[in-house]
Design an enzyme around this catalytic site. Structure first.
Site, PDB file in Angstrom:
ATOM      1  N   SER A 222       0.872  -1.169   0.000  1.00 13.18           N
ATOM      2  CA  SER A 222       0.000   0.000   0.000  1.00 13.18           C
ATOM      3  C   SER A 222       0.912   1.222   0.000  1.00 13.18           C
ATOM      4  O   SER A 222       1.653   1.443   0.957  1.00 13.18           O
ATOM      5  CB  SER A 222      -0.874  -0.033   1.258  1.00 13.18           C
ATOM      6  OG  SER A 222      -1.564   1.185   1.427  1.00 13.18           O
TER       7      SER A 222
ATOM      8  N   LYS B  46      -1.065  -1.023  -4.451  1.00 13.71           N
ATOM      9  CA  LYS B  46      -2.249  -0.218  -4.106  1.00 13.71           C
ATOM     10  C   LYS B  46      -1.798   1.220  -3.919  1.00 13.71           C
ATOM     11  O   LYS B  46      -0.862   1.491  -3.180  1.00 13.71           O
ATOM     12  CB  LYS B  46      -2.862  -0.793  -2.830  1.00 13.71           C
ATOM     13  CG  LYS B  46      -3.736   0.108  -1.999  1.00 13.71           C
ATOM     14  CD  LYS B  46      -4.451  -0.710  -0.928  1.00 13.71           C
ATOM     15  CE  LYS B  46      -4.539   0.020   0.397  1.00 13.71           C
ATOM     16  NZ  LYS B  46      -5.147  -0.816   1.453  1.00 13.71           N
ATOM     17  N   LEU B  47      -2.462   2.127  -4.620  1.00 16.86           N
ATOM     18  CA  LEU B  47      -2.151   3.549  -4.514  1.00 16.86           C
ATOM     19  C   LEU B  47      -3.223   4.241  -3.684  1.00 16.86           C
ATOM     20  O   LEU B  47      -4.426   4.062  -3.938  1.00 16.86           O
ATOM     21  CB  LEU B  47      -2.119   4.204  -5.905  1.00 16.86           C
ATOM     22  CG  LEU B  47      -1.137   3.635  -6.930  1.00 16.86           C
ATOM     23  CD1 LEU B  47      -1.338   4.347  -8.274  1.00 16.86           C
ATOM     24  CD2 LEU B  47       0.307   3.803  -6.443  1.00 16.86           C
ATOM     25  N   LYS B  48      -2.801   5.050  -2.721  1.00 17.13           N
ATOM     26  CA  LYS B  48      -3.766   5.863  -1.998  1.00 17.13           C
ATOM     27  C   LYS B  48      -4.177   7.027  -2.905  1.00 17.13           C
ATOM     28  O   LYS B  48      -3.324   7.623  -3.581  1.00 17.13           O
ATOM     29  CB  LYS B  48      -3.138   6.397  -0.703  1.00 17.13           C
ATOM     30  CG  LYS B  48      -2.850   5.313   0.331  1.00 17.13           C
ATOM     31  CD  LYS B  48      -4.127   4.772   0.964  1.00 17.13           C
ATOM     32  CE  LYS B  48      -3.797   3.798   2.088  1.00 17.13           C
ATOM     33  NZ  LYS B  48      -5.018   3.295   2.758  1.00 17.13           N
TER      34      LYS B  48
ATOM     35  N   ASP C  12      -7.047   3.056  -3.067  1.00 16.37           N
ATOM     36  CA  ASP C  12      -7.761   3.122  -1.788  1.00 16.37           C
ATOM     37  C   ASP C  12      -8.013   4.581  -1.456  1.00 16.37           C
ATOM     38  O   ASP C  12      -7.071   5.370  -1.322  1.00 16.37           O
ATOM     39  CB  ASP C  12      -6.915   2.455  -0.685  1.00 16.37           C
ATOM     40  CG  ASP C  12      -7.651   2.361   0.647  1.00 16.37           C
ATOM     41  OD1 ASP C  12      -8.810   2.834   0.736  1.00 16.37           O
ATOM     42  OD2 ASP C  12      -7.063   1.823   1.599  1.00 16.37           O
TER      43      ASP C  12
ATOM     44  N   GLU D 256     -10.938   0.608  -3.454  1.00 18.71           N
ATOM     45  CA  GLU D 256     -11.193   0.344  -2.029  1.00 18.71           C
ATOM     46  C   GLU D 256     -11.829   1.546  -1.338  1.00 18.71           C
ATOM     47  O   GLU D 256     -11.319   2.670  -1.435  1.00 18.71           O
ATOM     48  CB  GLU D 256      -9.844  -0.014  -1.375  1.00 18.71           C
ATOM     49  CG  GLU D 256      -9.931  -0.477   0.072  1.00 18.71           C
ATOM     50  CD  GLU D 256      -8.556  -0.916   0.608  1.00 18.71           C
ATOM     51  OE1 GLU D 256      -7.664  -1.229  -0.213  1.00 18.71           O
ATOM     52  OE2 GLU D 256      -8.395  -0.931   1.837  1.00 18.71           O
TER      53      GLU D 256
ATOM     54  N   ASP E 104     -13.673  -1.741   3.051  1.00 18.83           N
ATOM     55  CA  ASP E 104     -12.713  -1.815   4.162  1.00 18.83           C
ATOM     56  C   ASP E 104     -13.409  -1.254   5.405  1.00 18.83           C
ATOM     57  O   ASP E 104     -14.061  -1.998   6.155  1.00 18.83           O
ATOM     58  CB  ASP E 104     -11.434  -1.037   3.790  1.00 18.83           C
ATOM     59  CG  ASP E 104     -10.408  -0.942   4.916  1.00 18.83           C
ATOM     60  OD1 ASP E 104     -10.677  -1.432   6.028  1.00 18.83           O
ATOM     61  OD2 ASP E 104      -9.323  -0.357   4.706  1.00 18.83           O
TER      62      ASP E 104
ATOM     63  N   LYS F 200      -9.719  -7.021   7.923  1.00 22.08           N
ATOM     64  CA  LYS F 200      -8.728  -6.660   8.939  1.00 22.08           C
ATOM     65  C   LYS F 200      -9.203  -7.305  10.224  1.00 22.08           C
ATOM     66  O   LYS F 200     -10.297  -7.001  10.722  1.00 22.08           O
ATOM     67  CB  LYS F 200      -8.617  -5.149   9.101  1.00 22.08           C
ATOM     68  CG  LYS F 200      -7.919  -4.486   7.915  1.00 22.08           C
ATOM     69  CD  LYS F 200      -7.777  -2.995   8.076  1.00 22.08           C
ATOM     70  CE  LYS F 200      -7.149  -2.390   6.829  1.00 22.08           C
ATOM     71  NZ  LYS F 200      -7.325  -0.920   6.773  1.00 22.08           N
TER      72      LYS F 200
ATOM     73  N   GLY G   8      -3.934  -4.220   6.175  1.00 21.62           N
ATOM     74  CA  GLY G   8      -2.963  -3.920   7.219  1.00 21.62           C
ATOM     75  C   GLY G   8      -3.226  -2.552   7.800  1.00 21.62           C
ATOM     76  O   GLY G   8      -3.963  -1.743   7.216  1.00 21.62           O
TER      77      GLY G   8
ATOM     78  N   LEU H  22      -0.387  -0.777   9.202  1.00 14.38           N
ATOM     79  CA  LEU H  22       1.001  -0.437   9.526  1.00 14.38           C
ATOM     80  C   LEU H  22       1.405  -1.122  10.833  1.00 14.38           C
ATOM     81  O   LEU H  22       2.009  -0.495  11.708  1.00 14.38           O
ATOM     82  CB  LEU H  22       1.174   1.088   9.651  1.00 14.38           C
ATOM     83  CG  LEU H  22       0.599   1.972   8.534  1.00 14.38           C
ATOM     84  CD1 LEU H  22       0.757   3.451   8.909  1.00 14.38           C
ATOM     85  CD2 LEU H  22       1.289   1.720   7.199  1.00 14.38           C
TER      86      LEU H  22
HETATM   87  O1  OSB Z   1      -7.092   1.782   4.519  1.00 17.64           O
HETATM   88  O2  OSB Z   1      -5.988  -0.005   4.352  1.00 17.64           O
HETATM   89  C1  OSB Z   1      -6.129   1.122   4.838  1.00 17.64           C
HETATM   90  C2  OSB Z   1      -3.071   2.005   6.953  1.00 17.64           C
HETATM   91  C3  OSB Z   1      -3.668   2.616   8.032  1.00 17.64           C
HETATM   92  C4  OSB Z   1      -5.046   2.763   8.037  1.00 17.64           C
HETATM   93  C5  OSB Z   1      -5.808   2.298   6.972  1.00 17.64           C
HETATM   94  C6  OSB Z   1      -5.211   1.668   5.888  1.00 17.64           C
HETATM   95  C7  OSB Z   1      -3.826   1.555   5.870  1.00 17.64           C
HETATM   96  C8  OSB Z   1      -3.079   0.992   4.753  1.00 17.64           C
HETATM   97  C9  OSB Z   1      -1.691   0.472   5.043  1.00 17.64           C
HETATM   98  O3  OSB Z   1      -3.480   0.971   3.608  1.00 17.64           O
HETATM   99  C10 OSB Z   1      -1.557  -0.984   4.877  1.00 17.64           C
HETATM  100  C11 OSB Z   1      -0.254  -1.457   5.481  1.00 17.64           C
HETATM  101  O4  OSB Z   1       0.785  -1.346   4.816  1.00 17.64           O
HETATM  102  O5  OSB Z   1      -0.260  -1.928   6.639  1.00 17.64           O
HETATM  103 MG    MG Z   2      -8.246   0.656   3.147  1.00 18.31          MG
END
Ligand code: OSB
Ligand code: MG
Length: 370
Positions: A136, A162-164, A189, A214, A239, A263, A291, A293
């Protein structure tokens, strides 16, 4: 029997190796609550994924610490349970606060798996010895930086990028990435940053062959996601708005998406995560492991959950060394060619690095039966 003799809460702050920008802000460090449950000469460990502020969902670290100390731990300390599901039921009458309850439930699963001397994934019903992982990537400064970051991770073998995205920064990074990498598994996402009024902008993403989009809409919405899904060809992935197996059922029945990011902490623990997995499978919807983080403790839990059969899309559980110069566990959790080996040994298969954790802990407290 699953005997809970004592508990320990730890709070550690770890600097992130990268700047993580999402639609809700920039993160450069992680405040991580850990819970240890002890019984029968063994211990189980879990990690809380709620944050300092209620940005992702409504839970907070302060709220979780209060609930653990005053409500949840007093319900389990000094008691013996048939298994982790029975322990979970002891907290079952409480509303919400699933990430806080998950801390107790997940530590109990680790302890129970160690008591039975089996890997946690095996106990949950999983079979895989390695799981497929992607990354991510946070929002980058521009298109060139995005393509650079994607290239670095594609070269490391990650199986999905995955690109934010956020309003004003969505089609640009996707178009640049797709142009440079026509064949990679690519997703985005939005972390709830859009509304139905943006449906046209989101429909423009249909041109780029994304595996899913996402959580584009509100964190607690299913109905608008269903309306948006009718207007898009790309599957939506839920999510934030799936906090339980019932939410998963409602979302899939409404057509709010075709994929679920599971999650374990968000849904209240491993037993509920497995129910989400099973319901999605019944709907023919693939799931993948998200995840937050996590440090090595939460990461190891995620990897074990990902061994269940309907986790057919790559997860966000990438190498721990991407995130931390020094992790809280003794074992490395490193992916090779986009495959993360499932830690062997009983429970999560990982152990707290006590010397490091106690050195950096901002809080360390013992809890015993009253
Ligand atoms: O939306 O998936 C998410 C991290 C913190 C809160 C929400 C998200 C995320 C990530 C990071 O996308 C995923 C990771 O590398 O743990
Ligand atoms: Mg997400």
């Amino acid at each position: 029997m699953l005997q809970i003799e004592s508990a320990e809460i730890l709070l550690v702050r770890l600097p992130l190796k990268f700047r993580f920008e999402t639609s809700f802000g920039v993160q450069t460090e992680k405040l991580i609550p850990l819970l240890v449950l002890r019984g029968g000469g063994l211990e189980g460990v879990s990690e809380g994924t709620m944050e300092f502020a209620p940005m992702y969902r409504e839970e907070t670290i302060a709220g979780a610490l209060h609930l653990l100390r005053e409500v949840f731990l007093p319900r389990v300390l000094g008691r013996t349970f048939a298994n982790p599901e029975a322990l979970h039921d002891a907290l079952g009458s409480f509303r919400g606060n699933r990430m806080a309850r998950a801390m107790v439930e997940m530590a109990a699963w680790d302890l129970w798996a160690r008591t039975l001397n089996v890997p946690l994934g095996t106990l949950l019903g999983g079979r895989k010895e390695q799981v497929e992982v992607g990354v991510s990537l946070g929002i980058q400064a521009d298109e060139a930086a995005t393509v650079d970051a994607v290239r670095r991770h594609v070269e490391q073998g990650y199986r999905r990028i995955k690109l934010k995205i956020k309003p004003g920064w969505d089609v640009q990074p996707v178009a640049a990435t797709r142009d440079a990498f026509p064949d990679i598994k690519l997703t985005v996402d939005a972390n709830s940053a859009y509304t139905l009024a943006d449906a046209g902008r989101l429909a423009a993403l249909d041109a780029y062959g994304l595996t899913y989009i996402e959580q584009p809409l509100a964190w607690d919405d299913l109905v608008d996601h269903a309306e948006l899904q009718r207007r898009l060809a790309t599957p939506l992935c839920l999510d934030e708005s799936v906090a339980s197996a019932q939410d998963a059922r409602k979302g899939l029945a409404l057509g709010a998406g075709g994929v679920i990011n599971v999650k374990v902490s968000r849904v209240g623990g491993h037993a509920e995560a497995r129910r989400v997995h099973d319901i999605a499978q019944a709907f023919g919807a693939p799931v993948w492991c998200g995840g937050m983080l996590e440090s090595g403790i939460g990461r190891a839990h995620n990897i074990h959950l990902s061994t269940l059969p309907n986790f057919t899309l790559p997860g966000d559980t990438s190498s721990a060394s991407r995130y931390w110069a020094q992790d809280v566990i003794n074992e490395p959790l490193e992916a090779h060619d986009g495959l993360m080996p499932v830690p062997q040994g009983p429970g999560t298969g990982v152990t707290l690095n006590r010397e490091f954790v106690e050195g950096v802990a901002e809080l360390q407290e013992e809890h015993r039966p009253q």
